[in-house]
Write a protein that holds these residues in place. Structure first.
Motif, PDB file in Angstrom:
ATOM      1  N   LEU A 111      23.261   6.980 -16.408  1.00 56.44           N
ATOM      2  CA  LEU A 111      23.722   7.131 -15.034  1.00 56.44           C
ATOM      3  C   LEU A 111      23.269   5.927 -14.212  1.00 56.44           C
ATOM      4  N   GLY A 112      21.999   5.551 -14.404  1.00 54.34           N
ATOM      5  CA  GLY A 112      21.468   4.355 -13.740  1.00 54.34           C
ATOM      6  C   GLY A 112      21.600   4.402 -12.237  1.00 54.34           C
ATOM      7  N   SER A 113      21.448   5.632 -11.648  1.00 48.34           N
ATOM      8  CA  SER A 113      21.648   5.836 -10.219  1.00 48.34           C
ATOM      9  C   SER A 113      23.037   5.352  -9.797  1.00 48.34           C
ATOM     10  N   TRP A 114      24.028   5.541 -10.702  1.00 49.33           N
ATOM     11  CA  TRP A 114      25.412   5.134 -10.480  1.00 49.33           C
ATOM     12  C   TRP A 114      25.560   3.620 -10.351  1.00 49.33           C
ATOM     13  N   GLY A 115      24.716   2.882 -11.065  1.00 50.70           N
ATOM     14  CA  GLY A 115      24.952   1.450 -11.165  1.00 50.70           C
ATOM     15  C   GLY A 115      23.824   0.498 -10.862  1.00 50.70           C
ATOM     16  N   PRO A 116      22.979   0.749  -9.870  1.00 51.36           N
ATOM     17  CA  PRO A 116      22.031  -0.296  -9.462  1.00 51.36           C
ATOM     18  C   PRO A 116      20.906  -0.592 -10.446  1.00 51.36           C
ATOM     19  N   MET A 117      20.597   0.327 -11.360  1.00 50.15           N
ATOM     20  CA  MET A 117      19.410   0.138 -12.197  1.00 50.15           C
ATOM     21  C   MET A 117      19.722  -0.706 -13.429  1.00 50.15           C
ATOM     22  N   ILE A 118      20.219  -1.900 -13.200  1.00 47.33           N
ATOM     23  CA  ILE A 118      20.657  -2.761 -14.286  1.00 47.33           C
ATOM     24  C   ILE A 118      19.486  -3.299 -15.108  1.00 47.33           C
ATOM     25  N   VAL A 119      18.293  -3.365 -14.523  1.00 50.17           N
ATOM     26  CA  VAL A 119      17.110  -3.793 -15.278  1.00 50.17           C
ATOM     27  C   VAL A 119      16.262  -2.600 -15.692  1.00 50.17           C
ATOM     28  N   GLY A 120      16.836  -1.407 -15.573  1.00 48.65           N
ATOM     29  CA  GLY A 120      16.112  -0.190 -15.927  1.00 48.65           C
ATOM     30  C   GLY A 120      15.431   0.425 -14.723  1.00 48.65           C
ATOM     31  N   GLN A 121      15.025   1.659 -14.903  1.00 51.61           N
ATOM     32  CA  GLN A 121      14.351   2.385 -13.833  1.00 51.61           C
ATOM     33  C   GLN A 121      12.924   1.870 -13.647  1.00 51.61           C
ATOM     34  N   SER A 122      12.517   1.772 -12.394  1.00 49.64           N
ATOM     35  CA  SER A 122      11.119   1.458 -12.047  1.00 49.64           C
ATOM     36  C   SER A 122      10.623   0.182 -12.724  1.00 49.64           C
ATOM     37  N   HIS A 123      11.444  -0.858 -12.713  1.00 49.90           N
ATOM     38  CA  HIS A 123      11.008  -2.117 -13.317  1.00 49.90           C
ATOM     39  C   HIS A 123       9.752  -2.605 -12.601  1.00 49.90           C
ATOM     40  N   PRO A 124       8.727  -3.016 -13.344  1.00 42.91           N
ATOM     41  CA  PRO A 124       7.454  -3.393 -12.714  1.00 42.91           C
ATOM     42  C   PRO A 124       7.595  -4.444 -11.615  1.00 42.91           C
ATOM     43  N   LYS A 125       8.460  -5.443 -11.806  1.00 44.20           N
ATOM     44  CA  LYS A 125       8.594  -6.489 -10.794  1.00 44.20           C
ATOM     45  C   LYS A 125       9.278  -5.972  -9.533  1.00 44.20           C
ATOM     46  N   VAL A 126      10.195  -5.031  -9.690  1.00 41.99           N
ATOM     47  CA  VAL A 126      10.851  -4.435  -8.521  1.00 41.99           C
ATOM     48  C   VAL A 126       9.866  -3.540  -7.780  1.00 41.99           C
ATOM     49  N   ILE A 127       9.142  -2.732  -8.518  1.00 40.13           N
ATOM     50  CA  ILE A 127       8.147  -1.845  -7.889  1.00 40.13           C
ATOM     51  C   ILE A 127       7.079  -2.660  -7.171  1.00 40.13           C
ATOM     52  N   GLU A 128       6.648  -3.757  -7.786  1.00 39.31           N
ATOM     53  CA  GLU A 128       5.648  -4.624  -7.159  1.00 39.31           C
ATOM     54  C   GLU A 128       6.173  -5.205  -5.854  1.00 39.31           C
ATOM     55  N   ALA A 129       7.438  -5.642  -5.864  1.00 44.32           N
ATOM     56  CA  ALA A 129       8.025  -6.232  -4.660  1.00 44.32           C
ATOM     57  C   ALA A 129       8.153  -5.210  -3.539  1.00 44.32           C
ATOM     58  N   ILE A 131      17.880  -9.307  -8.246  1.00 45.24           N
ATOM     59  CA  ILE A 131      18.755 -10.467  -8.430  1.00 45.24           C
ATOM     60  C   ILE A 131      18.039 -11.572  -9.209  1.00 45.24           C
ATOM     61  N   ASP A 132      16.754 -11.789  -8.906  1.00 46.02           N
ATOM     62  CA  ASP A 132      16.011 -12.828  -9.614  1.00 46.02           C
ATOM     63  C   ASP A 132      15.884 -12.506 -11.098  1.00 46.02           C
ATOM     64  N   LEU A 133      15.758 -11.229 -11.431  1.00 47.32           N
ATOM     65  CA  LEU A 133      15.665 -10.833 -12.837  1.00 47.32           C
ATOM     66  C   LEU A 133      16.988 -11.062 -13.568  1.00 47.32           C
ATOM     67  N   ILE A 134      18.100 -10.729 -12.942  1.00 46.04           N
ATOM     68  CA  ILE A 134      19.378 -10.841 -13.652  1.00 46.04           C
ATOM     69  C   ILE A 134      19.938 -12.261 -13.622  1.00 46.04           C
ATOM     70  N   ARG A 135      19.342 -13.137 -12.800  1.00 44.96           N
ATOM     71  CA  ARG A 135      19.744 -14.553 -12.794  1.00 44.96           C
ATOM     72  C   ARG A 135      19.077 -15.334 -13.918  1.00 44.96           C
ATOM     73  N   GLU A 136      18.166 -14.720 -14.642  1.00 46.17           N
ATOM     74  CA  GLU A 136      17.496 -15.419 -15.731  1.00 46.17           C
ATOM     75  C   GLU A 136      18.518 -15.808 -16.802  1.00 46.17           C
ATOM     76  N   PRO A 137      18.412 -17.000 -17.370  1.00 48.16           N
ATOM     77  CA  PRO A 137      19.390 -17.464 -18.369  1.00 48.16           C
ATOM     78  C   PRO A 137      19.566 -16.474 -19.517  1.00 48.16           C
ATOM     79  N   GLY A 138      20.827 -16.186 -19.854  1.00 50.01           N
ATOM     80  CA  GLY A 138      21.131 -15.317 -20.986  1.00 50.01           C
ATOM     81  C   GLY A 138      21.101 -13.833 -20.703  1.00 50.01           C
TER      82      GLY A 138
END
Length: 426
Positions: free
Chosen positions: A56-74, A312-319
């Motif tokens: 489900l990914g909250s209907w789309g936004p959780m592209i790097v997974g739920q509760s990603h450490p870098k997102v939670i930290e930010a 956005i910074d996570l998904i901009r990583e090469p590859g």
């Protein structure tokens, strides 16, 4: 002990239908909604402690997974400085700079608090910029709950729309013209009759709310040409597909530039957010520079901006998108193999990290084809998957979402569950 059933009963005493968004009530599949207690990575746990692989990914936004450490930290860091200011903050600019850098036509951004608000405001902007009232939308494309967009075809695709929700005035609905997705002739006919009063065409370039539909060659190109010729704006609703099917959204994949884009979901990393983006000459029709009014107390709040910047910074990583697409492709191939083994009219497909599964022998190209699904078979399949610990969107007309957190083991477990479920419903 709290159970899903007891929590649903409790919720229905104080929440309309026991939910805050209609599809969550499981009306399309039957049974009791799962009440989620927490989520991490590729998983969600309900109040009974049951773990689910989360598609489900909250209907789309959780592209790097739920509760990603870098997102939670930010988010945690931003929260320490305050939850909302009602005044400008630097992170609004930082996230807008990222969006402008990814989408060449976006020179200015206006943040909102939801995708619905972004789509609604884009319509108002298009009407204000062109001085026209009529809009064109497509049956089966969902753009949120603004009155002008809660309209579907009446007696046919070329008829004036009739409200598909109580509370939408008929006088307002008459300004909404409804065409058929992937049917350029239906749009050409509307422009032939009403071209001088059409402010915009709003379309999901890659719809996800009648399940994942892919545009036919020439369809979006035709919309671009019609809008340019008649002086109407082409609006891409990329709330779902933006930053999801590719870093540059569906417009990157199809190579077509809209006049305005509506964004949401991924740009908030799971926090409430939406945005409108486009050329300065159009966007600066908005207040405070222009006469189209739009505002929101919580728009651009620091918590949502921090989550969006980190995501956005996570998904901009090469590859990132190459890896995401390859892994999602493996899942889809496994689902299709399972369907062939079971001899069931079932198929799946994907674009990037957005996917669809259908109780049909071939992927659909239109809303009419989506409606031909075997809904009863989907309901049985859905609950067998849920019982096996796989959480899919609870509707046969919704796309599902893959994340970078899904592992090979998760993919294998999902395919195995689908193989058993498809054999059971054959």
């Amino acid at each position: 002990m709290s159970t899903n059933a007891s929590e649903f009963e409790r919720a229905q005493r104080v929440l309309v239908g026991g939910v805050n968004s209609a599809v969550r009530a499981f009306r399309a599949v039957g049974g009791t909604p799962r009440f989620i207690a927490r989520a991490e990575g590729a998983y969600m746990w309900d109040v009974e402690g049951r773990r689910y692989i989360d598609y489900l990914g909250s209907w789309g936004p959780m592209i790097v997974g739920q509760s990603h450490p870098k997102v939670i930290e930010a988010v945690t860091r931003a929260a320490r400085d305050g939850l909302s200011y009602g005044a400008p903050n630097v992170m609004e600019t930082e996230l807008a700079e990222r969006i402008c850098g990814i989408f060449p036509h976006v020179e200015r951004v206006r943040f909102t608090s939801s995708g619905t608000e972004a789509a609604m405001s884009a319509l108002r902007l298009a009407r204000g910029f062109t001085g026209r009232d009529a809009i064109v939308k497509f049956e089966g494309c969902y753009h949120g709950t603004a009155d002008s967009l809660l309209v579907k075809a009446g007696s046919g695709a070329l008829a004036f729309g009739t409200p598909s929700s109580a509370g939408v005035p008929a006088d307002l609905a008459r300004h909404t013209l409804v065409a058929q997705y992937n049917d350029l002739a239906s749009v050409e006919a509307l422009f032939a009759e009403h071209g001088g009063r059409i402010a915009c065409v709003m379309v999901e370039p890659m719809p996800g709310n009648m399940n994942l539909i892919v545009p036919k060659p020439g369809f979006l190109e035709g919309l671009r040409e019609l809008c340019t010729r008649h002086g109407a704006l082409l609006i891409f609703d990329e709330v779902m597909s933006g930053f999801r099917v590719a870093l540059g959204g569906a417009q990157e994949l199809v190579g077509i530039t809209p006049d305005l884009s509506a964004f949401g979901k991924v740009i908030g990393g799971g926090m409430p957010v939406g945005a409108i983006g486009g050329p300065a000459k159009v966007m600066e029709m908005m207040a405070p520079l222009g006469t189209v009014y739009q505002a929101g107390t919580l728009s651009g709040n620091p918590i949502a901006m921090a989550a969006g910047i980190a995501t956005i910074d996570l998904i901009r990583e090469p590859g990132f998108f190459e890896r995401l697409g390859e892994r999602c492709s493996r899942l889809v191939a496994g689902l299709n193999d399972a369907a062939r083994e079971a001899g069931v009219a079932f198929c799946a497909r994907h674009r990037g990290g957005m996917a669809g599964l259908y109780m049909l022998p071939q992927p659909p190209a239109s809303f009419a084809e989506v409606q031909r699904q075997d809904v009863d078979r989907f309901k049985r399949f859905y609950h067998l998957m849920l019982d096996a610990g796989v959480y899919l969107p609870p509707s046969p007309v919704e796309a599902f979402f893959f994340s970078s957190a899904h592992s090979d083991a998760d993919i294998d477990a999902t395919i195995a569950a689908a193989r058993d479920a498809l054999k059971a419903v054959a």
